[in-house]
Scaffold this active site. Structure first.
Site, mmCIF file in Angstrom:
data_model
loop_
_atom_site.group_PDB
_atom_site.id
_atom_site.type_symbol
_atom_site.label_atom_id
_atom_site.label_comp_id
_atom_site.label_asym_id
_atom_site.label_seq_id
_atom_site.Cartn_x
_atom_site.Cartn_y
_atom_site.Cartn_z
ATOM 1 N N HIS A 101 0.884 -1.171 0.000
ATOM 2 C CA HIS A 101 0.000 0.000 0.000
ATOM 3 C C HIS A 101 0.920 1.218 0.000
ATOM 4 O O HIS A 101 2.003 1.181 0.585
ATOM 5 C CB HIS A 101 -0.823 0.108 1.280
ATOM 6 C CG HIS A 101 -1.739 -1.030 1.583
ATOM 7 N ND1 HIS A 101 -1.332 -2.168 2.218
ATOM 8 C CD2 HIS A 101 -3.067 -1.174 1.367
ATOM 9 C CE1 HIS A 101 -2.367 -2.977 2.377
ATOM 10 N NE2 HIS A 101 -3.432 -2.405 1.865
ATOM 11 N N ASP A 104 2.200 2.048 3.443
ATOM 12 C CA ASP A 104 3.123 1.115 4.122
ATOM 13 C C ASP A 104 4.551 1.539 3.861
ATOM 14 O O ASP A 104 5.397 1.482 4.740
ATOM 15 C CB ASP A 104 3.100 -0.317 3.552
ATOM 16 C CG ASP A 104 1.744 -0.910 3.395
ATOM 17 O OD1 ASP A 104 0.865 -0.532 4.165
ATOM 18 O OD2 ASP A 104 1.591 -1.765 2.508
ATOM 19 N N GLU A 232 -10.683 -6.827 -4.505
ATOM 20 C CA GLU A 232 -10.510 -7.880 -3.496
ATOM 21 C C GLU A 232 -11.768 -7.966 -2.646
ATOM 22 O O GLU A 232 -12.022 -7.082 -1.813
ATOM 23 C CB GLU A 232 -9.286 -7.559 -2.625
ATOM 24 C CG GLU A 232 -9.006 -8.632 -1.600
ATOM 25 C CD GLU A 232 -7.707 -8.370 -0.843
ATOM 26 O OE1 GLU A 232 -6.751 -7.824 -1.444
ATOM 27 O OE2 GLU A 232 -7.661 -8.705 0.352
ATOM 28 N N GLU A 268 -8.932 -13.668 -1.365
ATOM 29 C CA GLU A 268 -8.206 -13.965 -0.122
ATOM 30 C C GLU A 268 -8.934 -15.080 0.624
ATOM 31 O O GLU A 268 -10.144 -15.006 0.865
ATOM 32 C CB GLU A 268 -8.121 -12.695 0.729
ATOM 33 C CG GLU A 268 -7.412 -12.938 2.045
ATOM 34 C CD GLU A 268 -6.925 -11.651 2.695
ATOM 35 O OE1 GLU A 268 -6.527 -10.707 1.968
ATOM 36 O OE2 GLU A 268 -6.941 -11.590 3.930
ATOM 37 N N HIS A 271 -10.990 -14.087 3.626
ATOM 38 C CA HIS A 271 -12.185 -13.317 3.265
ATOM 39 C C HIS A 271 -13.287 -14.251 2.774
ATOM 40 O O HIS A 271 -14.472 -14.012 3.013
ATOM 41 C CB HIS A 271 -11.862 -12.286 2.180
ATOM 42 C CG HIS A 271 -10.888 -11.232 2.622
ATOM 43 N ND1 HIS A 271 -10.459 -10.229 1.779
ATOM 44 C CD2 HIS A 271 -10.268 -11.017 3.813
ATOM 45 C CE1 HIS A 271 -9.603 -9.441 2.439
ATOM 46 N NE2 HIS A 271 -9.470 -9.910 3.668
ATOM 47 N N ASP A 296 -4.698 -13.666 -2.405
ATOM 48 C CA ASP A 296 -4.057 -13.317 -1.140
ATOM 49 C C ASP A 296 -4.072 -14.582 -0.297
ATOM 50 O O ASP A 296 -5.119 -15.010 0.207
ATOM 51 C CB ASP A 296 -4.784 -12.156 -0.441
ATOM 52 C CG ASP A 296 -4.209 -10.811 -0.856
ATOM 53 O OD1 ASP A 296 -3.368 -10.790 -1.780
ATOM 54 O OD2 ASP A 296 -4.589 -9.785 -0.264
ATOM 55 N N ASP A 307 -10.808 -11.729 10.707
ATOM 56 C CA ASP A 307 -9.787 -11.883 9.673
ATOM 57 C C ASP A 307 -8.427 -12.067 10.361
ATOM 58 O O ASP A 307 -7.687 -11.112 10.545
ATOM 59 C CB ASP A 307 -9.810 -10.597 8.823
ATOM 60 C CG ASP A 307 -9.078 -10.740 7.519
ATOM 61 O OD1 ASP A 307 -8.808 -11.879 7.104
ATOM 62 O OD2 ASP A 307 -8.783 -9.701 6.893
ATOM 63 N N ASP A 309 -5.788 -13.627 9.347
ATOM 64 C CA ASP A 309 -4.643 -13.533 8.419
ATOM 65 C C ASP A 309 -3.469 -14.417 8.839
ATOM 66 O O ASP A 309 -2.317 -13.966 8.905
ATOM 67 C CB ASP A 309 -4.144 -12.081 8.312
ATOM 68 C CG ASP A 309 -5.065 -11.227 7.462
ATOM 69 O OD1 ASP A 309 -5.874 -11.773 6.707
ATOM 70 O OD2 ASP A 309 -4.961 -9.983 7.548
ATOM 71 N N ASP A 339 -0.747 -12.475 2.207
ATOM 72 C CA ASP A 339 -1.368 -11.439 3.032
ATOM 73 C C ASP A 339 -1.623 -12.072 4.406
ATOM 74 O O ASP A 339 -2.744 -12.416 4.754
ATOM 75 C CB ASP A 339 -2.668 -10.958 2.379
ATOM 76 C CG ASP A 339 -3.201 -9.706 3.051
ATOM 77 O OD1 ASP A 339 -2.592 -9.273 4.045
ATOM 78 O OD2 ASP A 339 -4.217 -9.157 2.584
#
Ligand code: XUL
Ligand code: CO
Length: 437
Positions: A101, A104, A232, A268, A271, A296, A307, A309, A339
């Site tokens: 991003h 980031d 996404e 993802e 998700h 992802d 989430d 991750d 991700d």
């Protein structure tokens, strides 16, 4: 620059018998599967935000991760140094792509102009490091969810100035993605959704989101950015309802806004499960609709409803994902972007290696198992036979759209009751699958 991951060399493939935790047991980048190198099937990517920015904080506690290279400041120097650390990590790991991003990689300034200037300074270092290592940008994106200005959404904010700010931020993020040779650009609708319908004009917000993405497509042409656009999907979190709920919803939205040829989905795993689907369901539907773009790669936790991750380690998930992907012809512009974040309890820099090595090995095993399933062809044959009634006669006419209710009525009235369909053999097929894992 000082080496950040001291004592850790290039991660090598040592094969299934190795007990070295810092070696690949299954991911052998040059090994051919279905005539193509594993590295080109899997196109592994590191997510900059989790790997190099996240500190392990959660809603109950502060950061835990040791990042000896980070001086904790918001300076450009620290951001540029972080880039060099990231590329050292990716080079040692053997990941060929990364994703980021805008916020980031470079600190947010007091104004958009200042943020853009910060981004330009860090992009310069990213460019140098890409050149030095050959590591490529899989996709870039803009963070349209962290800053308080986006608390009510970005493209779906009730504030037109916020919409304009988001557009300007995306325009800049697309420009730098192009500058870095990015192969794609992702739109994740961070807060494009709602908390309460009491204060929301849903029709208007959806129209704004459609207009925003149409303008992005226009701008892409204007700046001659050739990368693939992705949406996404995610059903909820941080909002109660996110408009890009799942693949089916996104496809309907794209169609309604004339965007179905301009976007694919970046799916993802976590998700998908938040939406009440399996990861493979989302991949399969996207492939069927012709919008399967990128992945992802992560996983959720069966016992936690958010989430999480986590790094992907579930061999069934990885196998079924690779099976659908191979059947769909594999990645074109997309890849497997981790991700995923290390657990809050995994605090040392080496844990970042363990996490990625595990994910890469899990997908390598999935790839090999899926290729074997395709070679043996037993599932494909079962599916083909199951639909054989559509290969000839009236079934074929239905498939080709060459019949109508009148003809079907006459046909079945004359024929009588359909014969019972053969067993779907659910358990037998599940047992066969176990033999491949
Ligand atoms: C959030 C998420 C994002 C997108 C990029 O759940 O997955 O990190 O991948 O904005
Ligand atoms: Co994601």
């Amino acid at each position: 620059m000082r080496e950040a991951f001291k004592g850790i060399g290039k991660i090598k493939f040592e094969g299934a018998k190795s007990s070295n935790p810092l070696a690949f047991k299954h991911y052998n980048p040059d090994e051919l599967v279905e005539g193509k190198a594993m590295r080109d099937h899997l196109r592994f990517s590191v997510a900059y935000w989790h790997a190099f920015c996240g500190g392990g904080s959660d809603q109950f506690g502060s950061a835990t991760r040791q990042k000896p290279w980070d001086d904790g400041s918001n300076s450009i120097e620290n951001a540029q140094n972080r880039v060099r650390v990231a590329f050292e990590f990716m080079e040692k790991l053997g990941a060929e792509f990364y994703c980021f991003h805008d916020r980031d990689v470079a600190p947010e300034g007091d104004t958009l102009a200042e943020s853009n200037k910060n981004l330009d300074a860090v992009v310069k270092t990213l460019k140098e490091e890409q050149k030095r290592t050959g590591i490529k940008l899989l996709w870039g994106t803009a963070n349209l969810f962290s800053h308080p200005r986006y608390a009510n959404g970005a493209a779906t904010s009730p504030n037109a100035d916020v919409f304009a700010y988001a557009a300007a931020q995306v325009a800049k993020a697309m420009e730098v993605t192009k500058e870095l040779g990015g192969q794609g650009y992702t739109f994740w609708g961070g807060r494009e959704g709602y908390k309460s319908l009491l204060n929301t004009d849903m029709k208007r917000e959806l129209a704004h989101l459609g207009a925003f993405l149409n303008m992005a497509v226009e701008y892409k042409k204007e700046i001659k950015f050739k990368g693939q656009f992705y949406i996404e999907p995610k059903p909820k979190e941080p909002t109660k309802h996110q408009y890009d709920f799942d693949t089916g919803t996104v496809y309907g939205f794209l169609k309604a806004n004339g965007l179905e040829n301009d976007f694919k989905v970046n799916l993802e795993a976590n998700h998908a499960t938040l939406a009440g689907h399996t990861f493979q369901h989302e991949l399969e539907l996207a492939a069927a609709l012709g919008i399967l773009g990128s992945v992802d790669a992560n996983r959720g936790d069966l016992l936690l409803g958010w989430d999480t991750d986590q790094f992907p380690t579930d061999l069934y998930d990885c196998t079924m994902a690779m099976y659908t992907l191979l059947n769909a012809g594999g990645f074109k512009t997309g890849g497997l972007n981790f991700d995923a974040k290390v657990a809050r309890e995994s605090i040392e820099p080496v844990d970042l290696f363990h996490a990625h090595i595990g994910g890469m090995d899990a997908f390598a095993r999935g790839l090999k198992a899926a290729a074997k399933m395709r070679k043996d062809g037993c599932f494909a044959k079962f599916v083909k036979d199951r639909y054989a009634s559509f290969d000839a006669g009236l079934g074929k006419k239905i498939d080709k759209g060459n019949t109508n209710f009148g003809e079907l009525q006459t046909y079945i009235l004359a024929k009588g009751n359909p014969a019972a369909s053969p067993s779907a053999r659910v358990e037998m097929l599940e047992n066969i699958l176990n033999e491949y894992i």
